[in-house]
Design a protein around this motif. Structure first.
Motif: not given
Length: 199
Positions: A71-78, A136-141, A154-165
């Motif tokens: 959350k800390i890193v995401q807020l800084a990135l945001k 891939d479109w997010i990264m192109k934009f 860093l953005v790509n890392k978040y996109l690929k982190a996945g979820v625990m369901d």
């Protein structure tokens, strides 16, 4: 440190179950370690915890809850992404933007309906928008205005982190978990390029 101060300590915890208070007990050491991992590119976001909340239509909305450090890193990135994209977004975009919201959108709609010529109105909802944005479109934009490979990494890392369901890791092939701090700005960047400019 600023992002840590800004985060709400009463929010739900992610898969690591670390609270703001617990992280803050060793704050300087934790932040130094985080910054060092970011510089070395050894930082790896944890999967978001998937929870389901009821929607008004009786269905369930999946949300992702990031770990506290994420959350800390995401807020800084945001903050970085907003500084780059907010001046570029069109005024007709109201969702998930600083100092904007549904009341402003309703006022603008009222003004246009009453004082300009309207030929048609389109009411649309994109089903599962957050969950189906193409990576891939997010990264192109992002590449259009961001040349710093560290931010893109860093953005790509978040996109690929996945979820625990329900205790199982689900890898993300598309989308960004709704509920994560970074997801709304990514959704607006996607929306800006895919729909708003096209309209």
């Amino acid at each position: 440190m600023q992002c840590h101060r800004e985060l709400d300590g009463s929010k739900a915890v992610g898969i690591d179950e670390v609270t703001k208070k617990e992280y803050g007990e060793n704050l300087e050491q934790n932040i130094e370690g985080l910054v060092e991992r970011l510089k070395r590119k050894s930082y790896k976001p944890q999967p978001s915890l998937r929870v389901y909340i009821p929607k008004s239509n009786g269905k369930l909305r999946p949300l992702g809850i990031a770990s506290y450090e994420d959350k800390i890193v995401q807020l800084a990135l945001k903050k970085v992404l907003e500084a780059i994209y907010e001046p570029r977004f069109l005024n007709c975009m109201y969702g998930f933007r600083p100092n904007r919201g549904c009341h402003g959108a309703v006022k603008e709609l009222y003004k246009r309906l009453n004082f300009t010529k309207i030929c048609y109105i389109v009411d649309a909802d994109i089903k599962g928008f957050f969950d189906h944005m193409k990576h891939d479109w997010i990264m192109k934009f992002l590449n259009l205005y961001i040349k710093d490979p560290n931010i893109l990494w860093l953005v790509n890392k978040y996109l690929k982190a996945g979820v625990m369901d329900e205790g199982k890791l689900v890898e993300n092939e598309e989308g960004s978990a709704q509920g994560n701090i970074i997801s709304p700005i990514l959704a607006n960047i996607y929306m800006h390029n895919v729909l708003t400019l096209w309209y």
